[in-house]
Design a protein around this motif. Structure first.
Motif, short mmCIF file in Angstrom:
data_model
loop_
_atom_site.label_atom_id
_atom_site.label_comp_id
_atom_site.label_asym_id
_atom_site.label_seq_id
_atom_site.Cartn_x
_atom_site.Cartn_y
_atom_site.Cartn_z
N PRO A 141 52.92 13.72 32.06
CA PRO A 141 54.10 14.58 32.17
C PRO A 141 55.14 14.37 31.07
O PRO A 141 55.77 15.33 30.63
N VAL A 142 55.32 13.15 30.62
CA VAL A 142 56.30 12.88 29.56
C VAL A 142 55.85 13.54 28.25
O VAL A 142 56.65 14.22 27.58
N THR A 143 54.59 13.37 27.91
CA THR A 143 54.06 13.98 26.69
C THR A 143 54.12 15.50 26.79
O THR A 143 54.54 16.17 25.84
N LEU A 144 53.69 16.05 27.91
CA LEU A 144 53.70 17.51 28.08
C LEU A 144 55.11 18.07 27.97
O LEU A 144 55.32 19.11 27.34
N ALA A 145 56.08 17.38 28.56
CA ALA A 145 57.48 17.84 28.47
C ALA A 145 57.97 17.80 27.03
O ALA A 145 58.65 18.73 26.57
N ALA A 146 57.61 16.74 26.29
CA ALA A 146 58.04 16.62 24.89
C ALA A 146 57.40 17.71 24.04
O ALA A 146 58.07 18.30 23.18
N ILE A 147 56.14 18.00 24.29
CA ILE A 147 55.46 19.07 23.55
C ILE A 147 56.13 20.40 23.83
O ILE A 147 56.40 21.19 22.92
N SER A 148 56.41 20.67 25.09
CA SER A 148 57.03 21.94 25.49
C SER A 148 58.43 22.10 24.92
O SER A 148 58.89 23.22 24.70
N ALA A 149 59.12 20.99 24.69
CA ALA A 149 60.49 21.04 24.18
C ALA A 149 60.54 21.36 22.69
O ALA A 149 61.60 21.72 22.17
N HIS A 150 59.44 21.23 21.99
CA HIS A 150 59.41 21.49 20.55
C HIS A 150 59.07 22.94 20.26
O HIS A 150 58.31 23.58 20.98
N ASP A 151 59.62 23.43 19.17
CA ASP A 151 59.17 24.69 18.62
C ASP A 151 57.73 24.49 18.18
O ASP A 151 57.42 23.50 17.49
N PRO A 152 56.80 25.39 18.59
CA PRO A 152 55.38 25.17 18.26
C PRO A 152 55.11 24.99 16.77
O PRO A 152 54.35 24.10 16.38
N LEU A 153 55.74 25.80 15.91
CA LEU A 153 55.48 25.67 14.48
C LEU A 153 55.99 24.34 13.95
O LEU A 153 55.29 23.66 13.18
N ALA A 154 57.16 23.92 14.36
CA ALA A 154 57.70 22.63 13.92
C ALA A 154 56.79 21.49 14.38
O ALA A 154 56.50 20.56 13.60
N LEU A 155 56.30 21.56 15.59
CA LEU A 155 55.41 20.53 16.10
C LEU A 155 54.10 20.49 15.32
O LEU A 155 53.59 19.41 14.99
N ILE A 156 53.58 21.65 14.97
CA ILE A 156 52.34 21.72 14.21
C ILE A 156 52.53 21.13 12.81
O ILE A 156 51.64 20.43 12.30
N VAL A 157 53.67 21.38 12.20
CA VAL A 157 53.94 20.80 10.88
C VAL A 157 53.97 19.27 11.00
O VAL A 157 53.35 18.56 10.20
#
Length: 163
Positions: free
Chosen positions: A109-125
């Motif tokens: 849940p912590v990882t999933l919440a952190a992933i969801s909180a990021h803009d997808p493109l920024a996270l992919i970069v």
């Protein structure tokens, strides 16, 4: 992004039969190493591995195991591609570092919440920055680094259209 779409992209990176002397994975076809094929129940000559059988191995051995369908499609594709190229555990830890959480290799849940909180493109970069840094530390960088860097660049281009 569906698995079918992700698979078609992946095959564009992986290609047909290869047995490069510097590749510790040995003989591969469609990007599937002989070891992975054997673990998935395929015992024929690697030259004879069909595209359909490779698709099955990628679905069960990578896409579903890495739970790529639980993320934004663009992130799911990137994770899938990294998992195939660098291993599922490495891919998940790279994603966790990109999302700024403990890189324990467990998507909870912590990882999933952190992933969801990021803009997808920024996270992919950030994810691809982790990936590139990982590659440069490998002993096979000299032999394969240029190809890996091209793959990262192509995936960044995909990310722009996917997000």
């Amino acid at each position: 992004m569906t698995f079918a779409e992700a698979f078609e992209r992946l095959i564009g990176h992986e290609g047909g039969y290869v047995n490069h002397p510097n590749d510790p994975g040995g003989a591969t076809k469609w990007g599937i190493t002989q070891r992975t094929a054997r673990e998935a129940g395929y015992h024929g000559d690697m030259r004879d591995l069909t595209r359909d059988r490779a698709r099955e191995i990628y679905l069960t051995g990578y896409w579903l195991r890495a739970r790529c369908d639980q993320y934004h499609g663009a992130i799911g594709y990137q994770l899938f591609d990294i998992a195939v190229n660098s291993g599922i555990g490495n891919a998940i830890r790279m994603l966790q570092r990109a999302a700024a959480v403990a890189d324990d290799g467990i998507i909870g849940p912590v990882t999933l919440a952190a992933i969801s909180a990021h803009d997808p493109l920024a996270l992919i970069v950030l994810l691809n920055a982790e990936r590139q840094a990982f590659y440069t530390r490998l002993s096979t960088w000299e032999a394969f680094g240029k190809g890996w860097s091209r793959r990262v660049a192509e995936n960044l281009r995909y990310a722009v259209g996917d997000t």
